[in-house]
Scaffold this motif. Structure first.
Motif, PDB file in Angstrom:
ATOM      1  N   VAL A  85       0.871  -1.185   0.000  1.00  0.00           N
ATOM      2  CA  VAL A  85       0.000   0.000   0.000  1.00  0.00           C
ATOM      3  C   VAL A  85       0.908   1.236   0.000  1.00  0.00           C
ATOM      4  N   ASN A  86       0.280   2.444  -0.190  1.00  0.00           N
ATOM      5  CA  ASN A  86       1.107   3.639  -0.393  1.00  0.00           C
ATOM      6  C   ASN A  86       1.688   4.252   0.872  1.00  0.00           C
ATOM      7  N   GLY A  87       1.497   3.606   2.008  1.00  0.00           N
ATOM      8  CA  GLY A  87       2.071   4.144   3.239  1.00  0.00           C
ATOM      9  C   GLY A  87       1.172   3.816   4.414  1.00  0.00           C
ATOM     10  N   VAL A  88       1.369   4.551   5.499  1.00  0.00           N
ATOM     11  CA  VAL A  88       0.512   4.373   6.669  1.00  0.00           C
ATOM     12  C   VAL A  88      -0.782   5.131   6.390  1.00  0.00           C
ATOM     13  N   MET A  89      -1.895   4.466   6.556  1.00  0.00           N
ATOM     14  CA  MET A  89      -3.172   5.072   6.182  1.00  0.00           C
ATOM     15  C   MET A  89      -4.021   5.378   7.419  1.00  0.00           C
ATOM     16  N   THR A  90      -5.054   6.199   7.189  1.00  0.00           N
ATOM     17  CA  THR A  90      -5.916   6.624   8.306  1.00  0.00           C
ATOM     18  C   THR A  90      -6.706   5.456   8.899  1.00  0.00           C
TER      19      THR A  90
ATOM     20  N   THR B 170      -3.737   7.939   2.697  1.00  0.00           N
ATOM     21  CA  THR B 170      -2.344   7.776   3.109  1.00  0.00           C
ATOM     22  C   THR B 170      -1.869   9.047   3.818  1.00  0.00           C
ATOM     23  N   LEU B 171      -1.203   8.889   4.944  1.00  0.00           N
ATOM     24  CA  LEU B 171      -0.677  10.049   5.677  1.00  0.00           C
ATOM     25  C   LEU B 171       0.695  10.419   5.106  1.00  0.00           C
ATOM     26  N   ASP B 172       0.970  11.731   4.981  1.00  0.00           N
ATOM     27  CA  ASP B 172       2.299  12.150   4.496  1.00  0.00           C
ATOM     28  C   ASP B 172       3.344  11.887   5.574  1.00  0.00           C
ATOM     29  N   THR B 173       2.993  12.267   6.807  1.00  0.00           N
ATOM     30  CA  THR B 173       3.945  12.062   7.911  1.00  0.00           C
ATOM     31  C   THR B 173       3.189  11.624   9.158  1.00  0.00           C
ATOM     32  N   ILE B 174       3.901  10.993  10.037  1.00  0.00           N
ATOM     33  CA  ILE B 174       3.348  10.593  11.334  1.00  0.00           C
ATOM     34  C   ILE B 174       4.548  10.420  12.271  1.00  0.00           C
ATOM     35  N   SER B 175       4.310  10.652  13.568  1.00  0.00           N
ATOM     36  CA  SER B 175       5.450  10.570  14.499  1.00  0.00           C
ATOM     37  C   SER B 175       5.660   9.134  14.968  1.00  0.00           C
ATOM     38  N   TYR B 176       6.854   8.888  15.515  1.00  0.00           N
ATOM     39  CA  TYR B 176       7.167   7.555  16.057  1.00  0.00           C
ATOM     40  C   TYR B 176       6.102   7.112  17.056  1.00  0.00           C
ATOM     41  N   GLY B 177       5.766   8.043  17.983  1.00  0.00           N
ATOM     42  CA  GLY B 177       4.843   7.684  19.067  1.00  0.00           C
ATOM     43  C   GLY B 177       3.475   7.302  18.523  1.00  0.00           C
TER      44      GLY B 177
ATOM     45  N   LEU C 141       6.710   2.640   1.931  1.00  0.00           N
ATOM     46  CA  LEU C 141       6.589   2.859   0.487  1.00  0.00           C
ATOM     47  C   LEU C 141       5.906   1.664  -0.174  1.00  0.00           C
ATOM     48  N   ASN C 142       5.397   1.903  -1.383  1.00  0.00           N
ATOM     49  CA  ASN C 142       4.686   0.859  -2.127  1.00  0.00           C
ATOM     50  C   ASN C 142       5.615   0.294  -3.209  1.00  0.00           C
ATOM     51  N   SER C 143       5.942  -1.000  -3.132  1.00  0.00           N
ATOM     52  CA  SER C 143       6.887  -1.556  -4.113  1.00  0.00           C
ATOM     53  C   SER C 143       6.266  -1.604  -5.512  1.00  0.00           C
ATOM     54  N   LEU C 144       4.937  -1.501  -5.584  1.00  0.00           N
ATOM     55  CA  LEU C 144       4.305  -1.506  -6.911  1.00  0.00           C
ATOM     56  C   LEU C 144       4.136  -0.102  -7.479  1.00  0.00           C
ATOM     57  N   GLU C 145       4.324   0.903  -6.626  1.00  0.00           N
ATOM     58  CA  GLU C 145       4.296   2.300  -7.094  1.00  0.00           C
ATOM     59  C   GLU C 145       5.492   2.996  -6.485  1.00  0.00           C
ATOM     60  N   PRO C 146       6.704   2.639  -6.928  1.00  0.00           N
ATOM     61  CA  PRO C 146       7.896   3.131  -6.227  1.00  0.00           C
ATOM     62  C   PRO C 146       8.073   4.645  -6.270  1.00  0.00           C
ATOM     63  N   ASP C 147       7.381   5.322  -7.175  1.00  0.00           N
ATOM     64  CA  ASP C 147       7.542   6.781  -7.223  1.00  0.00           C
ATOM     65  C   ASP C 147       6.589   7.518  -6.284  1.00  0.00           C
ATOM     66  N   ASN C 148       5.660   6.798  -5.723  1.00  0.00           N
ATOM     67  CA  ASN C 148       4.758   7.425  -4.751  1.00  0.00           C
ATOM     68  C   ASN C 148       5.563   7.804  -3.497  1.00  0.00           C
ATOM     69  N   PRO C 149       5.380   9.028  -2.960  1.00  0.00           N
ATOM     70  CA  PRO C 149       6.238   9.443  -1.834  1.00  0.00           C
ATOM     71  C   PRO C 149       6.014   8.673  -0.538  1.00  0.00           C
ATOM     72  N   GLY C 150       4.884   7.988  -0.372  1.00  0.00           N
ATOM     73  CA  GLY C 150       4.655   7.184   0.831  1.00  0.00           C
ATOM     74  C   GLY C 150       4.523   8.029   2.086  1.00  0.00           C
TER      75      GLY C 150
END
Ligand code: ADP
Ligand code: ASP
Ligand code: MG
Length: 475
Positions: free
Chosen positions: A234-239, A250-257, A288-297
């Motif tokens: 999938v394209n990253g960590v999602m809501t 997909t969230l652009d950023t999220i903190s460690y916690g 990142l998404n291995s099937l859409e490697p250009d997606n910023p994740g």
């Protein structure tokens, strides 16, 4: 240097393995350094291996042989696709056959003994990564790169807790630097098995189901990587889990916690222990998404942003609530301490302590498969109080789930809880219990398992998490 981890779907066929080789080749060119690669078993392989061992232990002499044939066929098919060189293909096929012969012999012994120890189960479970790492390294060589498969049992030194081992970081750092730095410096990509390690005596262990993510961050820490990249499907960590909520974003950023909370409460995208080794050194993680490697994740880092207020909603299933109750509860000294230490003695971990509104009670949530043992220990500890009638109940309710709503900005913001409760009430969902926030990032509640998906969807909809504009408006 970047540590890259590819999950089961990303290495699920010969074609996917070639795709991995291309991603790494491009990364090597772009960064002008040689990355480290960690791989999972091909999708479904770990489950099949565990089924082979379990059926053998249960007295079934044929299933493990059928599974072996199927694994041979699947890996053989992948070899045919990912290796161009006939000699390489023959050598690799011989190596795979030898490993699968070993599996069959091991399952035969398990069958004869009629017993499967945690140590035996780890030995069998870890085979999938040992197979896939060899194939991915071959796919890279097929793409003209220099690559070598490396067994993590040579690198990751663990304690002897089979099935959920923990790394001994100093020894792991020394071994992984000594083994991997020379390879990277020579331009050879190390393709390391995820999921496994070995005790100081060299006995194979596993770090827990889904733990190749953790293998990657352990090595990221030990090698002091610049970043760890987790490549998945999938394209990253999602809501929310996209299989439950169709418009999860997909969230652009999220903190460690925050991401640690999401994964602890069931977001499968990262293993719950992934974050700790990188948070310590402030190493960013990208999903990142291995099937859409250009997606910023998604970038996971130490920076905590309170926008958007809610980052995600997740659910954890197969749980039970244990209730210890009685009118004389207040008169029993130290009862909470005794309850929780008796649960600890049973080896059960408590996922959440909840409030009960109606009676004098202590309620806590555990995994259903650990409930019986926890109940036994608590009843034994409180035997006298139960006999005297100071306490009336020590019992459990199965088939419940925890829903966790995660976001750093949330708790300082009035009205979030009432909107959550309102959304569930509107859909007629009864909240069994409200949890004390296990951290400042998390509001959690317990609902009956049958309402889990509807609850996640209702809360996602209430906060318009699928709509990026709504998020920007601070809803
Ligand atoms: P891998 O094999 O790459 O480790 P996993 O299957 O373990 O992949 O994890 C990725 C899956 O996690 C996704 O396909 C998705 O269905 C699921 N998932 C659950 N919750 C989330 C979430 N909040 N964000 C992204 N994916 C999620
Ligand atoms: N292959 C292992 C599992 O299925 C580890 C992983 O994929 O992360 O549990
Ligand atoms: Mg995974």
């Amino acid at each position: 240097m970047i540590v890259n981890k590819f999950g089961g779907t990303s290495v699920g066929s010969g074609e996917r393995m070639i795709n991995v080789a291309h991603i790494i080749q491009r990364e090597q060119t772009d960064t002008d350094t040689t990355p480290v690669v960690i791989v999972s078993a091909m999708s479904g392989v770990t489950n099949a291996l565990r089924q082979a061992a379990r059926t053998a232990a249960g007295g079934d002499p044929t299933t493990f042989r059928t599974i072996r044939q199927e694994l041979q066929r699947r890996h053989q098919e992948a070899i045919a696709v990912c290796t161009a060189d006939a000699v390489e293909a023959t050598n690799l096929a011989a190596e795979i056959t030898a490993l699968l012969d070993w599996l069959e012999t091991l399952c035969q012994s398990i069958y004869t003994l009629g017993e499967l120890t945690p140590r035996g189960l780890d030995a069998v479970s870890g085979l999938g990564e040992r197979l896939s790492a060899r194939l991915v390294a071959a796919a890279m060589r097929g793409a003209g790169m220099s690559a070598e498969a490396v067994e993590a049992s040579e690198l990751i030194v663990t304690d002897g807790v089979f099935g959920s081992a923990s790394p001994l970081m100093e020894q792991t750092a020394a071994k992984s630097r000594a083994r991997l730095h020379p390879l990277c410096e020579a331009g050879t990509v190390p393709v390391v098995t995820g999921f496994i390690g070995a005790t100081e005596d060299g006995v194979l262990t596993t770090l827990g189901r889904g733990s190749s993510d953790y293998s990657a961050t352990i090595l990221g820490n030990c090698l002091q990587a610049d970043e760890v990249w987790i490549w998945t499907d999938v394209n990253g960590v999602m809501t929310a889990d996209p299989r439950i909520v169709s418009n999860a974003r997909t969230l652009d950023t999220i903190s460690y916690g925050e991401v640690a909370e999401l994964s602890f409460f069931g977001a499968k995208v990262l293993h719950p222990r992934t974050i700790q080794p990188v948070a310590e050194l402030n190493i960013p993680v990208r999903v990142l998404n291995s099937l859409e490697p250009d997606n910023p994740g998604t970038i996971i880092c130490g920076e905590i942003s309170s926008e958007p207020l809610i980052k995600g909603i997740t659910a954890i299933r197969d749980l039970s609530i244990i209730t210890v109750a009685g009118v004389g509860m207040q008169g029993v000294p130290g009862v909470a301490g005794r309850v929780f230490s008796s649960v600890a003695t049973s080896g059960t971990s408590i996922l959440m302590i909840t409030q009960s509104s109606s009676e004098q009670a202590i309620c806590f949530v555990v995994r259903t498969d650990e409930t019986e043992s926890a109940l036994e220990h608590v009843r034994a500890e409180l035997e006298l109080e139960l006999m005297r009638g100071d306490l009336q109940r020590v019992d459990s309710q199965d088939n419940v789930s925890i829903i966790a709503i995660v976001g750093a900005g949330m708790l300082g913001h009035p009205g979030i809880a009432s909107r959550v409760f309102g959304a569930l009430a509107y859909d007629g969902i009864n909240i069994l219990s409200i949890a004390q926030g296990s951290s400042e990032y998390n509001l959690s509640l317990v609902v009956a398992e049958e309402h889990v998906d509807d609850s996640v969807r209702a809360i996602h909809r209430q906060f318009e998490l699928g709509d990026p504009d709504a998020q920007e408006r601070g809803i």
